[in-house]
Design a protein around this motif. Structure first.
Motif, PDB file in Angstrom:
ATOM      1  N   THR A 161       0.839  -1.204   0.000  1.00  0.00           N
ATOM      2  CA  THR A 161       0.000   0.000   0.000  1.00  0.00           C
ATOM      3  C   THR A 161       0.871   1.250   0.000  1.00  0.00           C
ATOM      4  O   THR A 161       0.644   2.182  -0.775  1.00  0.00           O
ATOM      5  N   THR A 162       1.888   1.259   0.857  1.00  0.00           N
ATOM      6  CA  THR A 162       2.797   2.404   0.929  1.00  0.00           C
ATOM      7  C   THR A 162       3.520   2.612  -0.390  1.00  0.00           C
ATOM      8  O   THR A 162       3.621   3.736  -0.889  1.00  0.00           O
ATOM      9  N   SER A 163       4.003   1.529  -0.960  1.00  0.00           N
ATOM     10  CA  SER A 163       4.711   1.619  -2.235  1.00  0.00           C
ATOM     11  C   SER A 163       3.804   2.208  -3.320  1.00  0.00           C
ATOM     12  O   SER A 163       4.236   3.054  -4.107  1.00  0.00           O
ATOM     13  N   GLY A 164       2.552   1.781  -3.346  1.00  0.00           N
ATOM     14  CA  GLY A 164       1.608   2.309  -4.328  1.00  0.00           C
ATOM     15  C   GLY A 164       1.346   3.791  -4.138  1.00  0.00           C
ATOM     16  O   GLY A 164       1.275   4.556  -5.116  1.00  0.00           O
ATOM     17  N   LEU A 165       1.192   4.211  -2.886  1.00  0.00           N
ATOM     18  CA  LEU A 165       0.974   5.633  -2.598  1.00  0.00           C
ATOM     19  C   LEU A 165       2.171   6.461  -3.030  1.00  0.00           C
ATOM     20  O   LEU A 165       2.028   7.514  -3.663  1.00  0.00           O
ATOM     21  N   VAL A 166       3.368   5.980  -2.685  1.00  0.00           N
ATOM     22  CA  VAL A 166       4.590   6.695  -3.041  1.00  0.00           C
ATOM     23  C   VAL A 166       4.737   6.749  -4.555  1.00  0.00           C
ATOM     24  O   VAL A 166       5.084   7.798  -5.115  1.00  0.00           O
ATOM     25  N   GLU A 167       4.478   5.650  -5.224  1.00  0.00           N
ATOM     26  CA  GLU A 167       4.610   5.620  -6.692  1.00  0.00           C
ATOM     27  C   GLU A 167       3.711   6.663  -7.349  1.00  0.00           C
ATOM     28  O   GLU A 167       4.140   7.363  -8.280  1.00  0.00           O
TER      29      GLU A 167
END
Length: 135
Positions: A55-61
């Motif tokens: 989830t964090t990776s998706g938000l950052v991306e």
């Protein structure tokens, strides 16, 4: 807490169209808020957000795609990724602050002086309590 929730609901309902103009989700805004403190390892960002790494990776991306955040390899540990806010991300967060300040000013200017004194005193209590919380 009930009074606080009612006040926040009033503020959200009053200026909802203005708030929608920022172009990011609340979850993405939360990421930017954390990044305002400075560059951070992705693993620490995951812990602070209390969501899954994916989830964090998706938000950052999504923030990187919009030019609001940067993601870079940690030169000291290639297994780690460092995330930071860009100048555009800082500018957007400043818009959030201005928006919030404008809302609060509009609300507070409707109160009589005695009520403003009470609000200030209670905010001071909240500030002191917040400083005493373990981090």
């Amino acid at each position: 807490m009930v009074a606080y929730e009612r006040m926040m609901q009033l503020l959200v309902m009053e200026d909802a169209p203005d708030f929608g103009d920022v172009g990011i989700t609340m979850a993405q805004a939360k990421v930017l808020h954390v990044l305002m403190a400075g560059p951070i390892h992705m693993s620490e960002l995951v812990a602070r957000l209390r969501v899954t790494p994916s989830t964090t990776s998706g938000l950052v991306e999504k923030l990187v795609d919009q030019g609001l955040a940067l993601r870079a390899d940690d030169t000291a540990d290639r297994r780690q990724v460092i995330v930071s806010v860009t100048p555009a991300g800082l500018e957007l967060m400043e818009r959030f602050r201005e928006f919030n300040a404008r809302q609060l000013r509009g609300l507070l200017q409707t109160l009589p002086e005695a009520d403003l004194d009470t609000v200030e005193r209670e905010l001071d209590h909240g500030h002191r309590a917040g400083r005493q919380q373990p981090r």
